[in-house]
Motif scaffolding. Structure first.
Motif, mmCIF file in Angstrom:
data_model
loop_
_atom_site.group_PDB
_atom_site.id
_atom_site.type_symbol
_atom_site.label_atom_id
_atom_site.label_comp_id
_atom_site.label_asym_id
_atom_site.label_seq_id
_atom_site.Cartn_x
_atom_site.Cartn_y
_atom_site.Cartn_z
ATOM 1 N N PHE A 220 -1.012 4.991 25.409
ATOM 2 C CA PHE A 220 -0.090 5.684 24.517
ATOM 3 C C PHE A 220 -0.032 4.994 23.157
ATOM 4 O O PHE A 220 -0.198 5.635 22.110
ATOM 5 N N HIS B 48 2.579 11.774 22.907
ATOM 6 C CA HIS B 48 3.076 12.130 24.231
ATOM 7 C C HIS B 48 2.451 13.410 24.786
ATOM 8 O O HIS B 48 2.466 13.627 25.993
ATOM 9 N N HIS C 251 4.638 9.680 17.389
ATOM 10 C CA HIS C 251 5.095 9.345 18.740
ATOM 11 C C HIS C 251 5.089 10.583 19.653
ATOM 12 O O HIS C 251 4.533 10.548 20.753
ATOM 13 N N HIS D 64 4.884 5.308 28.179
ATOM 14 C CA HIS D 64 4.749 4.368 27.055
ATOM 15 C C HIS D 64 3.846 3.215 27.495
ATOM 16 O O HIS D 64 4.285 2.082 27.629
HETATM 17 ZN ZN ZN Z 1 8.351 8.244 23.931
#
Ligand code: ZN
Length: 143
Positions: A109, A99, A95, A105
């Motif tokens: 992503f 980023h 995650h 998000h």
């Molecule tokens: Zn995040």
């Protein structure tokens, strides 16, 4: 519930120190991302907690050094992941690495997350359940 989830993800991990975390993140990044930007800092942070909604953070700080623009990338992972199953540590690392490329998000992503970890969505879902279960039945403090 917690027992059920820990049965599904029985594999623990040995990533207990900041140095081990740095190497772990570096390996995930090297395996998944071409021309990956080097990370300056990767650490566990015990101030990050679910109450503040942050389980991991990523920052990119650009600084002018002489004539060059130097970028310093940093990832912080909540200390609670030290005790989490290996699969959940992988989820948060994927995650935060995603980023570094995509801020929001959004679709891009999550495409990047599932590229790095095909089970990403299932892991994120199960992790939320595990976290809830931990909060409702906290383990006695280690002595
Ligand atoms: Zn995040």
């Amino acid at each position: 519930m917690r027992a059920l989830l820990e049965e599904r993800y029985p594999e623990p991990h040995e990533v207990r120190t900041d140095r081990a975390l740095y190497e772990y993140v570096h390996d995930v990044q090297a395996a998944a991302m071409k021309r990956a930007a080097p990370l300056a800092t990767v650490v566990y942070d015990n101030r990050l907690h679910v109450i503040r909604g942050a389980l991991g953070t990523h920052t990119t700080v650009a600084r002018v050094q002489g004539k060059k623009l130097k970028t310093k990338r940093e990832i912080r992972v909540a200390s609670l992941f030290k005790q989490a199953p290996a699969a959940f540590l992988r989820m948060i690392v994927v995650h935060e690495l995603a980023h570094l490329r995509v801020r929001e998000h959004d679709k891009d992503f999550y495409a990047l997350c599932t590229h790095m970890e095909p089970d990403y969505h299932q892991l994120e879902y199960d992790f939320r359940l595990w976290l809830l279960a931990c909060e409702h039945a906290p383990e006695p403090p280690a002595t």
